[in-house]
Structures are given as structure tokens and as C-alpha cells.
Design a protein around this motif. Structure first.
Motif, PDB file in Angstrom:
ATOM      1  N   LYS A  39       0.866  -1.185   0.000  1.00 27.54           N
ATOM      2  CA  LYS A  39       0.000   0.000   0.000  1.00 27.54           C
ATOM      3  C   LYS A  39       0.899   1.230   0.000  1.00 27.54           C
ATOM      4  O   LYS A  39       1.774   1.364   0.859  1.00 27.54           O
ATOM      5  CB  LYS A  39      -0.908   0.010   1.225  1.00 27.54           C
ATOM      6  CG  LYS A  39      -1.850   1.214   1.270  1.00 27.54           C
ATOM      7  CD  LYS A  39      -2.729   1.178   2.519  1.00 27.54           C
ATOM      8  CE  LYS A  39      -3.656   2.390   2.557  1.00 27.54           C
ATOM      9  NZ  LYS A  39      -4.494   2.385   3.788  1.00 27.54           N
ATOM     10  N   GLU A  56       1.216   5.412  -0.078  1.00 28.37           N
ATOM     11  CA  GLU A  56       0.527   6.664   0.194  1.00 28.37           C
ATOM     12  C   GLU A  56       1.049   7.789  -0.707  1.00 28.37           C
ATOM     13  O   GLU A  56       1.888   7.566  -1.589  1.00 28.37           O
ATOM     14  CB  GLU A  56       0.671   7.017   1.674  1.00 28.37           C
ATOM     15  CG  GLU A  56       0.007   5.996   2.590  1.00 28.37           C
ATOM     16  CD  GLU A  56       0.063   6.371   4.058  1.00 28.37           C
ATOM     17  OE1 GLU A  56       0.569   7.475   4.385  1.00 28.37           O
ATOM     18  OE2 GLU A  56      -0.370   5.559   4.904  1.00 28.37           O
ATOM     19  N   LEU A 100      -1.418  -1.283  -4.118  1.00 32.80           N
ATOM     20  CA  LEU A 100      -2.531  -0.346  -3.987  1.00 32.80           C
ATOM     21  C   LEU A 100      -1.955   1.065  -3.917  1.00 32.80           C
ATOM     22  O   LEU A 100      -1.300   1.429  -2.935  1.00 32.80           O
ATOM     23  CB  LEU A 100      -3.355  -0.649  -2.731  1.00 32.80           C
ATOM     24  CG  LEU A 100      -4.432   0.381  -2.361  1.00 32.80           C
ATOM     25  CD1 LEU A 100      -5.468   0.510  -3.480  1.00 32.80           C
ATOM     26  CD2 LEU A 100      -5.092   0.010  -1.042  1.00 32.80           C
ATOM     27  N   SER A 153      -2.736   4.254  -3.103  1.00 29.85           N
ATOM     28  CA  SER A 153      -3.828   4.891  -2.372  1.00 29.85           C
ATOM     29  C   SER A 153      -3.686   6.403  -2.248  1.00 29.85           C
ATOM     30  O   SER A 153      -4.650   7.092  -1.912  1.00 29.85           O
ATOM     31  CB  SER A 153      -3.940   4.281  -0.963  1.00 29.85           C
ATOM     32  OG  SER A 153      -2.780   4.571  -0.206  1.00 29.85           O
ATOM     33  N   ALA A 192      -5.976   4.148  -6.979  1.00 30.59           N
ATOM     34  CA  ALA A 192      -7.097   4.624  -6.172  1.00 30.59           C
ATOM     35  C   ALA A 192      -7.004   6.115  -5.871  1.00 30.59           C
ATOM     36  O   ALA A 192      -7.746   6.622  -5.035  1.00 30.59           O
ATOM     37  CB  ALA A 192      -7.169   3.830  -4.861  1.00 30.59           C
ATOM     38  N   ALA A 193      -6.091   6.832  -6.536  1.00 32.12           N
ATOM     39  CA  ALA A 193      -5.935   8.266  -6.318  1.00 32.12           C
ATOM     40  C   ALA A 193      -5.441   8.904  -7.612  1.00 32.12           C
ATOM     41  O   ALA A 193      -4.942   8.212  -8.518  1.00 32.12           O
ATOM     42  CB  ALA A 193      -4.954   8.542  -5.175  1.00 32.12           C
ATOM     43  N   THR A 199      -1.557   8.992 -10.277  1.00 31.86           N
ATOM     44  CA  THR A 199      -0.763   7.816  -9.930  1.00 31.86           C
ATOM     45  C   THR A 199      -0.231   7.166 -11.202  1.00 31.86           C
ATOM     46  O   THR A 199      -0.800   7.324 -12.287  1.00 31.86           O
ATOM     47  CB  THR A 199      -1.598   6.803  -9.131  1.00 31.86           C
ATOM     48  OG1 THR A 199      -2.823   6.548  -9.826  1.00 31.86           O
ATOM     49  CG2 THR A 199      -1.928   7.348  -7.750  1.00 31.86           C
TER      50      THR A 199
END
Length: 470
Positions: free
Chosen positions: A283, A285, A309, A311, A340-341, A344
Motif C-alpha cells: 500500500k 501513500e 494499492l 492509495s 485509487a488516487a 498515480t
């Protein structure tokens, strides 16, 4: 094949395919199969907190309810009633190499672990069957606040709350049957925490050796790279060959915080009786960077798809991997990413080689969510078949839920060039060496992403696979 090449081949083979005798005097070995009794004994022997025992028992229930995977190669040859889920040396984990029992120490000496530690590593964890037998972190790295220890120590030490917060949240037991199995019987593995702003200049490494016949290895790796920090972690795996099935169902969970960077490199050389059902997930950030480098050699069957992911905004992922499938092998590998953002990006570069009837399948999954505007994803898959009886397949999956994204996929599948072989042979190179040189050149973009010592190891493994049955 000239005498020098034969000697090199035997040296490489002997480096991995040797066995140590395990007796009841020196090792604890659980009974075959899996039930609540086995799990309670494992948990009690580790002196685990109550929440972990509860977690294991719930995972067992999920495992018993879940159906077998149906998306990849057949794993009918894997009978869990004949797999031992826990084997450990009676010696406790050591912090000094000289205190490790001689037979186990000799195993890791042959694999080059102490030498690698002295030359190029900031810390090393060495796991033998189900438990770590050695763990060490250089003093100057520890003084920066970096934590690198075995999972059992982390679970009962000052970072116990952090382990409880993160453990199997990226890969929950409900994910698939073998994630549930892992949650029930996990043992060993490494815990790493890199504090904010700390950049670890040289890699950390964990090495996993499964020596026992008919056993499974279920190590858990949990890495947290805090804001603005930087880490390179290397994972090595090997096992000797037996005429019974072995199982590897480890789990890797990676948390890359805001502005942090993590490179996770793997060189796997499992034996050809191994079912490799490993799950890896990261994951990332905001402004974080995740880099995967993977070399997969050995195992009878593999299901291996590292997932990322993305994120946070502006987060990035790259995956560079190579797989070599030889006789009797069916290796189903690839990568997954979820955007998911916004802003990216992901890049997947995968290469596969198949020989002597081996089957290599590349499987990718790209998902770009509705809010992931201005995201970019590129997938490039190249496959090389070395004969007419081998097989290579590419199975891309794309789920794009916004029009504001750029996604590309390119796949190339081909045979080794007879013209190139002829040219090299005309320069005095043997046919076998010509083929090895071409394959090494094909793999070079992946191997160059590894530190020198591990690039050499990967090239040696490629040469070993090329020499088989020639």
C-alpha cells in the motif's frame, strides 16, 4: 559441454540442492495435516498473545470453508493431509553467527549468506524451516532507529501494538484459501520499521530455506517505511528437491508512507517439487514509490502476483520480473495494481522463458478507479520459448473506470533466433553457450535492477536452467 562448464554447473547445483538430516533430537516436527490442536500447539510454543491465537483459529475456520483456487494451474498434487505445517530446530534464534548449530550454519555458508552480510548488507535474517535461526542488524543502522527483527520477537516486544495494527490487513484471511491457511499456521518471517526520514543506505535481507521433506513454510514479512524514509529489502528462497510435495504459502505486507520509497527484490530458487502459493501486497501513500524486482526459478507450480494499492496522490509503482519455466513446471506469475488516487502511475515489465515443455503464464490486473484521474499505466510482457514443446500465455486484465487515464499493454511472444545462434557459432561459440548468451541478454534488463551479488546469482540460475537436459 567443456569441462569448465560442467564444473560450473555442478557447483551451482550443489549450492542449492543439498539436504541436511533432521532428527527428533535436534528438531521439533508437527504431525501431518491441520486441525485446531496443531494450531494451539504452535501458538502456545511461541507464547503468543490471546488475540493471535484467536486470529489463527478464525483463519482455520475460513480455510476450511473456502474453495480451492480455480484461476491458475492445477494443484491437485498438493495434499494438505500429508503436509507438515511446522518444523523447527530446537536451538533458539541467535544474534551471533558462531552460536548457530554447525549443520544449519554450514547450510547458510554454502548459500553465501554470511559472506553477503559482511560485504553488502545492513542486516540479515536467516530462516530454516519454520523459524529464524539467526538475526542481526548492524549497530550503525540500529542507531538510526531502524527496527529489523523476527516476527515472533516483534509480536511480544515493544512493537507489539504496531504488529497488531497492521498484521494481515492488506492480505486478510478472507482473500483466498491459502491466505487463510497462512493466517492459521504462519511462522517466522521479518518485521521492519524505518522511522520518518531515515534512508537505509545498504539493503536488508531475509533468506528462507525449507529443508524438511513434505513440509510447508509460512513466513510472514511485515515492513513499514515511514514518511520520507527509504529502504531496499532483499528476499532469497531455496529448497532441496524431494520426491514428495512441499508447500510455500508465505505472506508479504508492505506499507509505504507519504513520500517514502521501498524496493523489494526477490530471487527464488525453490525445488521442482514445491507448490509456491505466495501472496505479496503493498500500500503506497501520497508521493510514495514502490519498486518490485522479481526472479522466479524453480517450483513445480507457482501462483505469484505481487499487488500494489496506489492509495495516495502522485504515488508510483514499478514491477520488473522474470520467470523461467523448465520441464515439469507450470509457473503462473504477474503483477496487479489498483490506482485509487489521482496522478498515480504504474509500469510493469515482465519477461518469461520456457524450455523443455515448461509452461509460463503472465497474468496482469490493472484497475483504475473513478477518482484516479490523470493516472497512467503501462504493461510490457515479453516471452521467449526455447523449443516447440514449451508454452507461453499472456492474460491481461484491465478495469478502467475513468476516461481521464492513459493505459497501454504490449505483449511479445517469440522463439529463440536461429540466425543469432548461427552467428555466434560462426564466431567459435558452442550452440549451448550461444543459447545461454541470448537468454542472459534477454534477462539482463531485470538482473541489472539487482545489486551485483544477486544479479550474478540470477545469471547463474539462468545458466543452470539452460544447461539442464542439454
Amino acid at each position: 559441454m567443456v569441462e569448465k562448464d560442467i564444473l560450473l554447473k555442478k557447483t551451482i547445483e550443489n549450492m542449492y540442492d543439498f539436504k541436511d538430516k533432521e532428527t527428533s533430537e535436534n528438531f521439533v516436527r508437527e504431525k501431518e495435516g491441520l486441525d485446531e490442536e496443531v494450531i494451539r500447539r504452535i501458538s502456545k510454543g511461541k507464547n503468543e498473545p490471546d488475540w493471535m491465537l484467536d486470529f489463527r483459529l478464525k483463519s482455520l475456520k475460513i480455510y476450511n470453508e473456502k474453495k480451492m483456487p480455480n484461476w491458475g494451474p492445477s494443484i491437485e498434487g498438493l495434499d494438505m493431509d500429508k503436509i507438515v505445517t511446522y518444523v523447527r530446530s530446537k536451538t533458539p534464534m541467535q544474534g551471533k553467527w558462531e552460536d548457530v548449530p554447525d549443520d544449519i550454519k554450514n547450510t547458510f555458508e554454502k548459500l553465501g549468506i554470511p559472506k553477503a552480510e559482511r560485504k553488502s548488507l545492513a542486516g540479515v535474517g536467516a530462516q530454516y524451516d519454520s523459524e529464524l535461526v539467526y538475526h542481526n542488524l548492524k549497530k550503525e543502522v540500529a542507531e538510526t532507529g531502524v527496527v529489523y527483527t523476527d516476527m515472533e520477537s516483534a509480536l511480544n516486544g515493544p512493537y507489539a501494538d504496531m504488529v497488531k495494527e497492521y498484521f494481515m490487513t492488506l492480505v486478510p484471511p478472507t482473500d483466498h484459501k491459502y491466505a487463510a491457511l497462512h493466517g492459521a499456521v504462519w511462522s517466522g518471517g521479518s518485521f521492519v520499521y524505518v522511522p520518518k526520514g531515515v534512508k537505509v543506505e545498504v539493503p536488508l535481507q531475509s533468506y528462507f530455506r525449507l529443508n524438511a521433506a513434505g513440509a510447508g513454510q509460512f513466513e510472514h514479512t511485515l515492513i513499514i517505511v515511514d514518511e520520507g524514509a527509504d529502504l531496499h529489502f532483499i528476499e532469497g528462497c531455496s529448497a532441496p528437491k524431494y520426491n514428495v510435495a512441499n508447500l510455500h504459502a508465505g505472506c508479504v505486507e508492505l506499507f509505504v508512507k507519504k513520500g517514502a520509497k521501498l524496493r523489494y527484490s526477490t530471487v527464488e530458487n525453490w525445488s521442482k517439487n514445491m507448490y509456491n502459493l505466495n501472496t505479496k501486497r503493498a500500500k503506497v501513500e501520497e508521493n510514495g514509490i514502490m519498486e518490485w524486482v522479481s526472479g522466479s526459478f524453480g517450483s513445480k507450480v507457482s501462483y505469484l502476483y505481487p499487488m500494489t494499492l496506489l492509495s495516495g496522490k502522485n504515488s508510483k509503482m514499478t514491477y520488473n520480473g522474470i520467470t523461467f519455466a523448465g520441464e515439469g513446471q507450470n509457473l503462473d506469475t504477474g503483477a496487479k495494481v489498483v490506482h485509487a488516487a489521482s496522478n498515480t502511475s504504474s509500469i510493469i515489465n515482465a519477461k518469461s522463458i520456457s524450455k523443455d515443455g515448461g509452461i509460463g503464464t503472465f497474468r496482469s490486473s490493472i484497475k483504475i478507479l473513478k477518482n484516479a484521474k490523470n493516472s497512467k499505466s503501462t504493461v510490457d510482457c515479453q516471452s521467449l520459448m526455447l523449443d516447440s514443446i514449451s508454452r507461453s500465455d499472456t492474460i491481461p486484465g484491465m478495469d478502467i473506470r475513468t476516461n481521464d487515464a492513459k493505459v497501454g499493454h504490449e505483449a511479445k511472444i517469440g522463439r529463440i533466433s536461429e540466425e543469432a545462434i548461427f552467428y555466434l557459432m560462426s564466431r567459435g561459440i558452442s550452440e549451448e553457450n550461444a543459447k545461454s548468451m541470448i537468454v542472459s541478454g534477454f534477462a539482463e534488463p531485470i538482473s541489472k535492477e539487482l545489486p551485483l551479488e544477486y544479479a550474478v546469482e540470477m545469471n547463474n540460475l539462468i545458466k543452470l536452467e539452460m544447461d539442464r537436459n542439454m
